[in-house]
Design an enzyme around this catalytic site. Structure first.
Site, mmCIF file in Angstrom:
data_model
loop_
_atom_site.group_PDB
_atom_site.id
_atom_site.type_symbol
_atom_site.label_atom_id
_atom_site.label_comp_id
_atom_site.label_asym_id
_atom_site.label_seq_id
_atom_site.Cartn_x
_atom_site.Cartn_y
_atom_site.Cartn_z
ATOM 1 N N SER A 587 -7.372 31.651 -53.066
ATOM 2 C CA SER A 587 -6.498 32.179 -52.032
ATOM 3 C C SER A 587 -5.856 33.483 -52.518
ATOM 4 O O SER A 587 -6.561 34.433 -52.828
ATOM 5 C CB SER A 587 -5.455 31.132 -51.642
ATOM 6 N N ASP A 675 -12.591 26.717 -43.517
ATOM 7 C CA ASP A 675 -11.297 27.281 -43.913
ATOM 8 C C ASP A 675 -10.686 28.034 -42.740
ATOM 9 O O ASP A 675 -11.249 29.001 -42.246
ATOM 10 C CB ASP A 675 -11.502 28.224 -45.099
ATOM 11 N N HIS A 707 -9.695 25.075 -46.932
ATOM 12 C CA HIS A 707 -9.157 26.111 -47.812
ATOM 13 C C HIS A 707 -9.037 25.655 -49.269
ATOM 14 O O HIS A 707 -9.325 26.418 -50.193
ATOM 15 C CB HIS A 707 -7.794 26.558 -47.287
#
Length: 732
Positions: A587, A675, A707
């Protein structure tokens, strides 16, 4: 001298992963009623729930274990397990009644697909199932919410009703050409779409229903539901404002109504998972007249309201709305009878010395009040640790319950009648389960902890916290003097440090943090022969609100400089192999990793990223958190904002893709196709750019993963691929 030999054979790495992945994680605990024996002794049952990876079934299994805690009212006399662990299949939620004589369980049963699954609400008493309600067959609502954002399962104080949250029942829909529903005697009234209650609406079968984003795709329009246990009747509560989605509900004092948090969902929903900044407020709906009353400020964000044992006060967390997703919060108190709200613990701009640095937890435990309804206990990151605190709600004083310990991290599972159940771990010690009594006010640091379940430490992992001060040229103009930290893990049995390779891990968020707790991947890498550097750059939680506010508008610069500075300092002090440094991040951690291989291509020999942000500008139109793109780029967000050219340019300027032409570090990309937070097209964009420039790049695309890439099959595969990538490009 030969280089440090890494554990690089796939079979060896897989065996190590299999062993370490068996370490269970605590997920919940509750305390049973106090029992007095015939000899005068007192004890309580501790019911714990755990999760563990099962590599044979490729799933996370859940199991429970019970313990007995004998005590004298102030301290634990004896504690130990009461039998072995038992797997709990199908349990979604469970809650003991206030007296402890009954237990409610929400259970799923049936097929593997969500359409085939049925949900049952069970009531257990002693050694039997007292009632079982097929919620799916009753068709009063959609699926029940089991998440920790909206979900709840709350007993009325009278123990006659159960309160829960479910998706609103959707009207049936069918095609315009559904012949079996055709009525040749149809009138103008029918054309005006006046329908019978269960009659299907033509043309609505593809109507779009918004959801709440990442990990919440099945949640759209929650409603409050009440089950009458005796009659089996289910009521969907009326009176909730149309503009909000209710959740985190519980019974008001005297069972006169329901208190809940309502999140605004107009004009559209934003992703809510890991976002404490979603505009919301505290409400009370009266059960007799259906009147709904606002109990808090409606311009901010609130979460986790908790009623005191004397049913007089409600404590909850409050955050600013539509700003950074995670930041320092306020602990607020609402007096049920005076209707006055007060701030018990305020936002802390900056930590002074060893003082409290603020509240950064996103939820309070369901059990957090002391027996006398005066103090609240919670855990929160404090710099690179997570500690337990007790706050006096009358005085506003905050006292640490775990200061001066061994430096690990603590998590409060529950407290009831001053008996606390907690989890403790360090980077080298997996989670252990402990109990202890909350001491009287003023003596909070004298907690005597007793272990119920101990984990074996790993002596071959050593760790420390490094405090880092940015050089003068990297100081923030408005927020000068901020420092940051990094947690360093290294093999304790390494013969020569100069031959040890290092993996650098910046965290995601960006407003989150690493704490000195057990983490599977860093521990695995360390046992394989790597040093691991976990960097809490400026902007991380736990260091004061000023640190958080210093980062928006400076992503891609300040956070990148901090990580690079930490790497250079540690290499200088520890003398690890500077020719074998790698990056690993997900991320925003992937965002930073891709920035670093572009801005400092000579430093890093390999890179592994999971669902990285690559292009903030192109992400804004496809993510469930468009506000993140605006705020972190340095702009304010509103639901009707339309960025102009200068905003798009600034977003692109702060993105890793800007530095793609300089990248030469071999890169492994791991993407989840489902995601919603950082859509996988972000990683695809980077993959194509690097492929076109002949940079060594490999892409793993997990079709059903989200995610976090946290599904057992995905997590295990991604780790093995990451390890082999590091060993290939760092040399074994």
């Amino acid at each position: 001298m030969e280089r440090q030999v890494l554990l690089s054979e796939p079979e060896e790495a897989a065996a190590l992963y299999r062993g370490l992945s068996r370490q269970p994680a605590l997920s919940a605990a509750c305390l049973g009623p106090e029992v007095t024996t015939q000899y005068g002794g007192r004890y309580r049952t501790v019911h714990t729930e755990w999760t563990q990876r099962d590599l044979e079934r490729m799933e996370n299994i859940r199991f429970c274990r019970q313990y007995l805690v004998f005590h004298d009212g102030d301290s634990v006399v004896f504690a130990g397990p009461a039998g072995n662990s038992v797997e709990t299949r199908g349990e979604l939620l469970s809650r003991e009644s206030p007296s402890g004589t009954m237990k409610a369980v929400l259970r799923k049963a049936g097929g593997t697909g969500t359409a085939e699954e049925k949900q049952f609400l069970e009531v257990w008493e002693k050694n039997r199932k007292l009632k079982s309600f097929n919620l799916s067959a009753l068709e009063k609502h959609g699926p029940v919410y089991e998440d920790d954002c909206f979900g709840c399962l709350s007993w009325s104080h009278s123990e006659t009703h159960l309160l829960y949250v479910a998706d609103k029942k959707r009207p049936k829909a069918e095609s315009f050409f559904q012949t079996k529903a055709l009525d040749v005697t149809g009138s103008d009234d029918e054309m005006a779409r006046t329908k019978k209650p269960d009659q299907a609406i033509k043309g609505d079968q593809f109507l779009f229903y918004e959801d709440w984003g990442e990990n919440m795709v099945s949640k759209s329009t929650p409603v409050l539901c009440v089950l009458d246990i005796e009659s089996g009747n289910i009521s969907v509560l009326e009176g909730v404002p149309e503009s909000v989605s209710p959740g985190q509900a519980f019974w008001a004092p005297g069972d006169t109504g329901v208190v809940f948090v309502g999140w605004w969902h107009e004009p559209f929903r934003l992703g809510i998972r890991f976002c404490t900044n979603r505009r919301s407020a505290l409400y009370y709906v009266d059960l007799t007249g259906g009147k709904c009353e606002l109990l808090s400020d409606e311009s901010v964000a609130v979460t986790s309201p908790r009623l005191s044992p004397d049913q007089c006060r409600i404590v909850y967390l409050r955050f600013p709305s539509l700003v950074p997703h995670q930041q320092c919060g306020q602990l607020c108190l609402y007096d049920w009878y005076t209707r006055v709200t007060s701030v018990v613990v305020d936002i802390v701009p900056r930590q002074l010395g060893e003082d409290f640095s603020g509240i950064y937890c996103s939820l309070l435990p369901l059990g957090c009040w002391s027996a006398d309804s005066q103090r609240v206990v919670f855990d929160s990151p404090q710099r690179s640790r997570q500690d337990l605190f007790a706050v006096d709600t009358q005085m506003g004083s905050v006292t640490s319950l775990t200061a001066g310990g061994s430096g690990g991290s603590w998590k409060l599972l529950t407290i009831d009648r001053d008996l606390m159940v907690v989890q403790f771990s360090t980077p080298s010690v997996p989670p252990s389960l402990k109990v202890g009594f909350l001491p009287p006010a003023g003596k909070e640091q004298a907690v005597s902890w007793v272990s119920l379940e101990e984990a074996e430490p790993f002596p071959d992992i050593s760790w420390s916290i490094r405090v880092l001060q940015p050089p003068p040229q990297q100081e923030h103009v408005q927020y000068a003097g901020l420092d940051f930290e990094a947690i360093l893990l290294q093999p304790s049995n390494s013969p020569e440090k100069t031959q040890v390779p290092m993996v650098v891990m910046p965290h995601g968020g960006p407003h989150s943090s690493f704490v000195t707790a057990w983490m599977l991947f860093p521990a695995m890498l360390c046992k394989m022969g790597f040093a691991v550097l976990l960097v809490n750059y400026r902007g991380s939680t736990g260091f004061g609100q000023d640190s958080i506010l210093s980062l928006p508008g400076n992503v891609g610069h300040q956070d990148v400089k901090d990580v690079q500075f930490a790497v250079e300092q540690v290499l200088q002090e520890e003398h690890f192999d500077a020719g074998r440094v790698a990056l690993m991040g997900g991320s925003h951690g992937g965002f930073l990793s891709c920035h670093l291989i572009g801005q400092y291509p000579e430093t890093y020999s390999a890179c592994v990223v999971r669902n990285p942000v690559i292009n903030i500008a192109s992400m804004m139109g496809s993510t469930d958190i468009p506000d993140w793109c605006m705020v972190e780029a340095g702009f304010s967000y509103s639901s009707d904002c339309l960025p102009d050219l200068s905003v798009w340019a600034a977003m692109l300027d702060k993105s890793p893709i800007k530095y793609a032409p300089q990248v030469k570090t071999p890169l492994l990309l791991m993407l989840g196709q489902e995601d919603r937070r950082v859509p996988f097209k972000q990683g695809m964009e980077y993959y194509r750019v690097l492929k076109a420039r002949n940079v060594p790049v490999r892409l793993l695309l997990y079709p059903k993963s989200t995610h976090a890439l946290s599904e057992v099959e995905v997590e295990s595969d991604s780790f093995m691929n990451a390890v082999l990538w590091l060993c290939t490009h760092l040399g074994s």
